[in-house]
Write an enzyme that holds these catalytic residues in place. Structure first.
Site, PDB file in Angstrom:
ATOM      1  N   CYS A 228     -34.208-102.698  17.160  1.00  0.00           N
ATOM      2  CA  CYS A 228     -34.646-103.935  17.810  1.00  0.00           C
ATOM      3  C   CYS A 228     -34.603-105.124  16.840  1.00  0.00           C
ATOM      4  O   CYS A 228     -34.792-104.967  15.643  1.00  0.00           O
ATOM      5  CB  CYS A 228     -36.081-103.797  18.297  1.00  0.00           C
TER       6      CYS A 228
ATOM      7  N   ARG B 146     -27.468-104.656  14.975  1.00  0.00           N
ATOM      8  CA  ARG B 146     -28.514-103.664  14.742  1.00  0.00           C
ATOM      9  C   ARG B 146     -28.520-102.586  15.824  1.00  0.00           C
ATOM     10  O   ARG B 146     -29.171-101.565  15.669  1.00  0.00           O
ATOM     11  CB  ARG B 146     -29.890-104.352  14.708  1.00  0.00           C
TER      12      ARG B 146
ATOM     13  N   TRP C 104     -33.873-101.659  21.416  1.00  0.00           N
ATOM     14  CA  TRP C 104     -33.259-100.336  21.334  1.00  0.00           C
ATOM     15  C   TRP C 104     -34.325 -99.379  21.853  1.00  0.00           C
ATOM     16  O   TRP C 104     -35.382 -99.220  21.245  1.00  0.00           O
ATOM     17  CB  TRP C 104     -32.890-100.018  19.874  1.00  0.00           C
TER      18      TRP C 104
ATOM     19  N   GLY D 114     -40.673-101.401  16.582  1.00  0.00           N
ATOM     20  CA  GLY D 114     -41.500-100.305  16.070  1.00  0.00           C
ATOM     21  C   GLY D 114     -42.054 -99.484  17.215  1.00  0.00           C
ATOM     22  O   GLY D 114     -41.558 -99.554  18.345  1.00  0.00           O
TER      23      GLY D 114
ATOM     24  N   GLU E  52     -19.222 -86.644   5.925  1.00  0.00           N
ATOM     25  CA  GLU E  52     -19.167 -88.078   6.228  1.00  0.00           C
ATOM     26  C   GLU E  52     -18.027 -88.382   7.207  1.00  0.00           C
ATOM     27  O   GLU E  52     -18.179 -89.175   8.141  1.00  0.00           O
ATOM     28  CB  GLU E  52     -19.018 -88.871   4.919  1.00  0.00           C
TER      29      GLU E  52
ATOM     30  N   HIS F  96     -17.099 -67.854   7.589  1.00  0.00           N
ATOM     31  CA  HIS F  96     -18.393 -67.251   7.931  1.00  0.00           C
ATOM     32  C   HIS F  96     -18.852 -67.664   9.322  1.00  0.00           C
ATOM     33  O   HIS F  96     -20.038 -67.559   9.632  1.00  0.00           O
ATOM     34  CB  HIS F  96     -19.433 -67.619   6.869  1.00  0.00           C
TER      35      HIS F  96
ATOM     36  N   LYS G  23     -28.394 -99.973  13.856  1.00  0.00           N
ATOM     37  CA  LYS G  23     -27.973-100.166  12.467  1.00  0.00           C
ATOM     38  C   LYS G  23     -29.085 -99.783  11.504  1.00  0.00           C
ATOM     39  O   LYS G  23     -28.850 -99.140  10.506  1.00  0.00           O
ATOM     40  CB  LYS G  23     -27.567-101.624  12.260  1.00  0.00           C
TER      41      LYS G  23
END
Ligand code: F6R
Length: 607
Positions: free
Chosen positions: A2, A27, A74, A99, A479, A502, A602
């Site tokens: 957010c 973000r 978000w 938050g 990555e 494996h 982000k």
């Protein structure tokens, strides 16, 4: 995650708030909204999805007013609908929140029992009601906020607007960052300096527990005990102009291309070329006394840490523990007092990493932080701050911050080795030389962009993709898989090459491309054996190696990508480039939203 902007202005604010939200898009968000006060009433416009939808709302029904707050959301509690979009409002107040209010259920029940009606499923709306309740009882905005803040558990950055006070905003921070911006006859609130960059460069960072009352010409900050405090006003280095895509189609492409320059920029702070030495900022502890390093990070930053584990153990012979931040605290790790705890983060605000840092601090660890945002919470709480100089990273998928982290970590490995008496002057000079070569080698890697673009279709149609690597190339496989899945939505996994047999080898068929990251060198033969096990089962391999490696093992591969021949120390920095480019071109071929992939944020400021 957010984003927040607030303006107490001289002129109408809605357009500027919308502009600010555009700067916060990177973000990650799934709905957005703006509220202003005009003619004695709070007015809101909110919309699901991209900012274009909110812009349409504003075009259809403009929002006058010289004071306002805005938010990109978000979703955490409640779906990304218009009703759940911020600002949340009552007749008296409107507010935006980053938050999580952890005790919102209990507060909500309490408020409902007192007859209050809720319009959303969010945790945030309880705060609007609590503040509103106090205002309706006759409290001033300051009194109302002061009374409500101690009732909120969790993490928050808040910006609050009051119907009857069209000349002030109140902001508060605990666990989520919030900055105050000082303009010319205007004052601002923002979730970061970037959001405010076109409005002002003069920024004060609120500390944990601070709250602030801003008017057009003043900002009065209080600490968590409600004492008036001063916070230094700094001149932020980010300019409004810095944030464009240049000639590139996406921020991610621009940031991939910036790597040689920003890695060189970062290395300049850690290498003394004339003396052939690596160097770190001054520190008030003896690196030679460090007996164990604990590395903690999330996502791509975690993979940078995993590469560093190989380096620290190989060069400095210091044992390293490494954890993803979300696991670290809760497994109650054994931390000997005086150990070095190293946190790696682009944003410096990732909630899990920050909580892990505080946990380690409480266990008497020395806190070192590799971070890209020098004003972030982690930077400010570090004993040893090791900045990366990647500049603002806007693409949600981390690229240039990652390679800059690797550059700093390589320098730290060499410093640790020297402090431990494990590095001769000649060896140190060699490391300096190899690291200095990295930017040029990364440039060479970039010159294969068109080839990689041309082969993207080999991967774009796959449902699953495997990445294999060994030693420090194993984290690069992880990555690579993360990059591919986050921006192209193709399922991808990274494996240690030797681990294939494996289990994962059962997945191999001719529909599963296998990307093998294998620079020639001591581990090459072993990785090639694993690659041949894949090929023997009909697997289609893309080999990323140097000319020597490709000459030796390229036959029979579906495709090869040739990298320059480099020293194993800098191979992860160079091999990051093709791995990023491959993910990028596959995503472009699939037509996904490269810079703002679905569901991602982000800077992840919630646990
Ligand atoms: C992946 C990515 C994320 C971040 C992670 C940590 O491309 O960007 O996995 O690496 O969210 O973020 P920071 O480094 O800001 O702590």
């Amino acid at each position: 995650m957010c984003g927040i902007i607030g303006i107490v202005g001289k002129e109408d604010v809605a357009e500027r708030l919308l502009d600010g939200l555009k700067r916060l898009e990177y973000r990650g968000y799934d709905s957005a909204g703006i509220a202003t006060v005009f003619d004695g009433a709070i007015e809101r416009r909110r919309a699901e999805g991209k900012l274009g939808n909110l812009a349409r709302e504003l075009r259809d029904e403009p929002l006058p007013g010289t004071i306002g707050i805005a938010h990109t959301r978000w979703a955490t509690h409640g779906a990304p609908t218009t009703a759940n979009a911020h600002p949340h409002a009552t007749r008296e107040v409107a507010l935006v929140h980053n938050g999580i209010i952890e005790n919102f259920k209990q507060l909500r029940e309490e408020l409902i029992a007192r007859g209050r009606h809720f319009d959303s499923q969010t945790d945030t709306e309880v705060v609007a009601h609590l503040v509103s309740e106090r205002i309706e009882q006759g409290a001033s905005p300051e009194e109302a906020v002061r009374d409500v803040l101690p009732r909120l558990h969790g993490a928050f950055a808040l910006a609050i607007l009051f119907r009857a006070h069209p000349d002030l905003l109140i902001g508060a921070r605990l666990g989520s960052p919030l900055v105050v911006g000082y303009g010319d006859g205007e004052t601002y609130l923002g979730s970061d300096a970037l959001a405010l960059a076109p409005l002002t460069q003069k920024i004060a960072y609120l500390e944990e527990g601070d709250w602030v009352v801003i008017t057009r010409t003043s900002a009065q900050i209080f600490d968590r005990d409600n004492n008036p405090v001063e916070r230094p006003v700094t001149v932020s280095g980010v300019s409004g102009a810095m944030i464009d895509k240049g000639n590139h189609r996406h921020f991610m492409a621009k940031e991939i291309y910036e790597q040689p320059v920003v890695v060189a920029q970062t290395l300049r702070s850690y290498l003394r070329r004339m003396e052939n030495q690596v160097s770190l900022p001054d520190m008030d502890f003896d690196l030679g006394q460090v007996k164990r390093v604990t590395i903690v990070a999330c996502g791509t930053s975690f993979y940078a840490g995993l590469v560093a584990k190989y380096w620290f153990e190989k060069f400095a012979r210091v044992p390293v523990d490494i954890d993803v931040a979300s696991e670290f605290r809760y497994r109650d790790p054994v931390l000997e007092p005086g150990g070095l705890a190293l946190f790696i983060s682009q944003s410096g605000e990732t909630a899990d990493t920050l909580a892990a840092l505080r946990h380690a601090k409480a266990q008497s660890q020395i806190i070192a932080v590799v971070v890209n945002v020098p004003t972030s919470s982690m930077a400010r709480e570090a004993d040893l701050l090791l900045p990366t100089h990647a500049g603002p990273e806007i693409g949600v998928a981390s690229t240039k911050a990652f390679t800059c982290q690797l550059a700093v970590l390589a320098a730290l490995a060499a410093n640790l080795a020297r402090a431990n008496g494990r590095l001769s002057a000649e060896e140190e000079a060699e490391i300096v030389w190899h690291l200095s070569e990295a930017p040029a080698a990364m440039n060479q890697a970039l010159s294969h962009d068109a080839e990689i673009e041309a082969m993207a279709h080999l991967v774009a149609h796959a449902r699953d993709v495997l990445y294999l690597g060994r030693g420090p190339d194993y984290p690069m496989a992880l990555e690579g898989a993360l990059k591919l899945k986050e921006i192209s939505y193709i399922h991808a996994e990274g494996y240690a090459a030797g681990e294939m047999k494996h289990g994962p080898i059962a997945l191999i068929d001719d529909n599963v491309p296998v990307i093998v990251i294998a620079p020639s060198g001591p581990l090459f033969e072993k990785t090639v054996s694993n690659m041949q096990e894949v090929q023997a089962r009909g697997g289609k391999v893309v080999l990323i190696s140097d000319a020597e490696g490709i000459a030796q093992a390229g036959e029979g591969c579906m495709a090869t990508i040739e990298m320059p021949k480099v020293h194993p120390l800098i191979a992860p920095l160079v091999y990051a480039v093709p791995v990023q480019l491959l993910a990028y071109h596959v995503a472009v071929a699939k037509g996904t939203d490269v810079d703002q992939p679905r569901n991602l944020a982000k800077s992840v400021t919630v646990e």
